[in-house]
Structure formats: C-alpha cells, structure tokens
Enzyme design. Structure first.
Site, PDB file in Angstrom:
ATOM      1  N   TYR A  51       4.498  -3.872  -4.405  1.00  0.00           N
ATOM      2  CA  TYR A  51       4.339  -2.786  -3.445  1.00  0.00           C
ATOM      3  C   TYR A  51       3.316  -1.722  -3.879  1.00  0.00           C
ATOM      4  O   TYR A  51       2.996  -0.818  -3.111  1.00  0.00           O
ATOM      5  CB  TYR A  51       5.682  -2.074  -3.214  1.00  0.00           C
ATOM      6  CG  TYR A  51       6.754  -2.965  -2.643  1.00  0.00           C
ATOM      7  CD1 TYR A  51       6.673  -3.454  -1.345  1.00  0.00           C
ATOM      8  CD2 TYR A  51       7.863  -3.329  -3.411  1.00  0.00           C
ATOM      9  CE1 TYR A  51       7.664  -4.266  -0.815  1.00  0.00           C
ATOM     10  CE2 TYR A  51       8.857  -4.141  -2.893  1.00  0.00           C
ATOM     11  CZ  TYR A  51       8.763  -4.603  -1.593  1.00  0.00           C
ATOM     12  OH  TYR A  51       9.742  -5.420  -1.073  1.00  0.00           O
ATOM     13  N   HIS A  56       2.573   1.574   2.647  1.00  0.00           N
ATOM     14  CA  HIS A  56       3.871   2.260   2.646  1.00  0.00           C
ATOM     15  C   HIS A  56       4.086   3.095   1.388  1.00  0.00           C
ATOM     16  O   HIS A  56       4.963   3.952   1.352  1.00  0.00           O
ATOM     17  CB  HIS A  56       4.983   1.213   2.760  1.00  0.00           C
ATOM     18  CG  HIS A  56       6.122   1.619   3.636  1.00  0.00           C
ATOM     19  ND1 HIS A  56       6.031   2.554   4.650  1.00  0.00           N
ATOM     20  CD2 HIS A  56       7.418   1.185   3.667  1.00  0.00           C
ATOM     21  CE1 HIS A  56       7.201   2.677   5.250  1.00  0.00           C
ATOM     22  NE2 HIS A  56       8.053   1.874   4.666  1.00  0.00           N
ATOM     23  N   TYR A 100      14.267   2.490  -3.420  1.00  0.00           N
ATOM     24  CA  TYR A 100      13.614   1.828  -2.300  1.00  0.00           C
ATOM     25  C   TYR A 100      13.606   2.778  -1.106  1.00  0.00           C
ATOM     26  O   TYR A 100      14.411   3.696  -1.001  1.00  0.00           O
ATOM     27  CB  TYR A 100      14.259   0.473  -1.944  1.00  0.00           C
ATOM     28  CG  TYR A 100      13.953  -0.594  -2.963  1.00  0.00           C
ATOM     29  CD1 TYR A 100      12.716  -1.235  -2.974  1.00  0.00           C
ATOM     30  CD2 TYR A 100      14.902  -0.933  -3.931  1.00  0.00           C
ATOM     31  CE1 TYR A 100      12.422  -2.200  -3.925  1.00  0.00           C
ATOM     32  CE2 TYR A 100      14.614  -1.909  -4.882  1.00  0.00           C
ATOM     33  CZ  TYR A 100      13.376  -2.524  -4.879  1.00  0.00           C
ATOM     34  OH  TYR A 100      13.085  -3.474  -5.817  1.00  0.00           O
ATOM     35  N   ASN A 102      14.403   2.850   2.073  1.00  0.00           N
ATOM     36  CA  ASN A 102      15.496   3.090   3.006  1.00  0.00           C
ATOM     37  C   ASN A 102      16.611   3.966   2.464  1.00  0.00           C
ATOM     38  O   ASN A 102      17.459   4.433   3.234  1.00  0.00           O
ATOM     39  CB  ASN A 102      16.091   1.747   3.466  1.00  0.00           C
ATOM     40  CG  ASN A 102      15.114   0.949   4.305  1.00  0.00           C
ATOM     41  OD1 ASN A 102      13.980   1.364   4.529  1.00  0.00           O
ATOM     42  ND2 ASN A 102      15.546  -0.199   4.780  1.00  0.00           N
ATOM     43  N   ASP A 127       3.886   8.024   4.598  1.00  0.00           N
ATOM     44  CA  ASP A 127       2.912   7.393   5.481  1.00  0.00           C
ATOM     45  C   ASP A 127       3.314   7.602   6.938  1.00  0.00           C
ATOM     46  O   ASP A 127       4.478   7.844   7.245  1.00  0.00           O
ATOM     47  CB  ASP A 127       2.827   5.892   5.175  1.00  0.00           C
ATOM     48  CG  ASP A 127       4.172   5.191   5.359  1.00  0.00           C
ATOM     49  OD1 ASP A 127       5.143   5.601   4.694  1.00  0.00           O
ATOM     50  OD2 ASP A 127       4.253   4.254   6.162  1.00  0.00           O
ATOM     51  N   ASN A 148      12.022   4.864   8.088  1.00  0.00           N
ATOM     52  CA  ASN A 148      13.338   4.699   7.476  1.00  0.00           C
ATOM     53  C   ASN A 148      13.593   5.648   6.310  1.00  0.00           C
ATOM     54  O   ASN A 148      14.728   6.060   6.072  1.00  0.00           O
ATOM     55  CB  ASN A 148      13.532   3.255   7.025  1.00  0.00           C
ATOM     56  CG  ASN A 148      13.702   2.307   8.193  1.00  0.00           C
ATOM     57  OD1 ASN A 148      14.205   2.691   9.244  1.00  0.00           O
ATOM     58  ND2 ASN A 148      13.282   1.068   8.027  1.00  0.00           N
TER      59      ASN A 148
END
Length: 223
Positions: A51, A56, A100, A102, A127, A148
């Site tokens: 990632y 993101h 993470y 969420n 973002d 999220n």
C-alpha cells in the site's frame, strides 16, 4: 487577588492558603496553555508494503515528508507509529495509524485522550475522490464523503466537527473500479507533481498549528 490577601492578613495560615490558591490557579493556567499548544496531525492510510505508494495512502506520505524535513523518525507506539516535531513552541504529534483505514478512529480516539488534545487541535489528512488531483480542501467539519476512514473517526468521536485536510486524487476510473483505483499507484504525471504537493502539505500543517484553522483555510484552499 489582593483583596483575598487583605481579607486574611491577620491569619498567617490563611495567607498560606491564599498563596496555595494562587499557585494552583497559575498551574492550571500553564496547563491550559500547554494543552492549547499541542496538536495531533493524523495521516490516513493502510499499513503494508503493497500500500506504500497507493493513492489511498496520501496521508501517510504527507507525514513522511514533514518528518523528513524536520529530521525526525517515526517510532512504533500503540495503534500506530508516531513522530513529534516542535514549531515555535507548538508540539505536533504526527500519527500514522496501524489499524488499517476502516478502523482509523480507534487510533485517533486513543491518542486524543492520551495527549489530552481537543478536536479543534486535531487535523486529519486524507485522500478525496471528489477533488481533482493535487487540489487542496481544508474544512473544520463535514460529512465523511463515503470515505471509510473518516466514517470510522466520526463514529468513535461522535462528531463530524473536526478539521480535515483533503488531498484530491481525482476520479479517473471506470464504473466498478473505484477500489482498484484508490489502491492503485500514482501514474507518471502524478508522481512528478507529488513533491511540490508534499511541500504544500507541510506548509498547511505548520500554518494550522501556528495561525489556526480559519487563516489556513483562507490561505491554502483551492491551491
């Protein structure tokens, strides 16, 4: 406060009590001032090598740039990695949650409580698909916009009234490919422009701590 001393001037023990009151008030004043000069700057993203360079993770990238320019490194802490910088008497705690995206709110809530930081001194960097690439939008409140990370922060803080710094990543994707797009890497044109945007992000964070939200919005929104 002189009238208090006059009231008890014949009683030495009372004078001592007055001094204790004055010292307590001064301590409370200093504590309030110290807290008001402390800020929590949170960059949103996902942990893991896959990632690192994705759209993101722009929140992580902005904080990485700020930390590097101030010569500090991130250290592993509860619910994330943290670095601290000082700017003209202001203490900025840079946080990259390891929960993470969420579950970002869990880390934000913990560090706000741990450091006794008010929501006015919280800045979330994230973002935004609804803004053209590199466009800046700073607001003091708002909806989660379907993000999220912001959704979870709003849930755990029980408010949508907290400052956020949105970084546009555009919506140049076909129907049904949103997830692949936000978790995809920057294209060549975007990569070339990112360093200048990172520098602007650094200026925004420093302005937020030194000049406040309103002045920062007036100076940087739309750039």
């Amino acid at each position: 406060m002189n009238w208090i001393k006059k009231l008890f001037k014949t009683n030495p023990s009372s004078e001592q009590s007055v001094e204790m009151i004055l010292e307590s008030e001064e301590h409370q004043k200093n504590t309030i001032e110290e807290v008001s000069k402390k800020f929590l700057i949170v960059g949103l993203g996902n942990i893991g090598g896959e990632y690192v360079n994705t759209r993101h993770n722009i929140g992580f990238k902005v904080l990485d740039y700020i930390a590097s320019k101030h010569g500090v490194s991130f250290e592993t802490a509860k619910l994330g990695v943290v670095a601290e910088i000082s700017i003209k008497g202001r203490k900025l705690i840079l946080l990259k949650p390891n929960t993470y995206m969420n579950l970002s709110g869990k880390a934000v809530q913990y560090w706000m409580q741990k450091e006794n930081i008010s929501k006015e001194n919280l800045l979330i960097i994230t973002d935004d698909l609804n803004l053209a690439f590199g466009t800046i939008r700073i607001k003091g409140k708002g909806t989660d916009g379907g993000h999220n990370g912001l959704k979870n922060i709003q849930l755990l803080l029980n408010t949508s009234e907290y400052p956020r710094f949105r970084f546009g990543i555009s919506d140049e994707f076909k129907k049904g490919q949103q997830i692949d797009y936000v978790l995809g890497e920057w294209n060549a044109v975007e990569k070339e422009k990112l360093p200048e945007r990172f520098e602007l992000g650094k200026q925004i964070v420093e302005s937020f701590a030194l000049a406040g939200l309103n002045e920062t919005m007036n100076s940087f929104n739309g750039k």
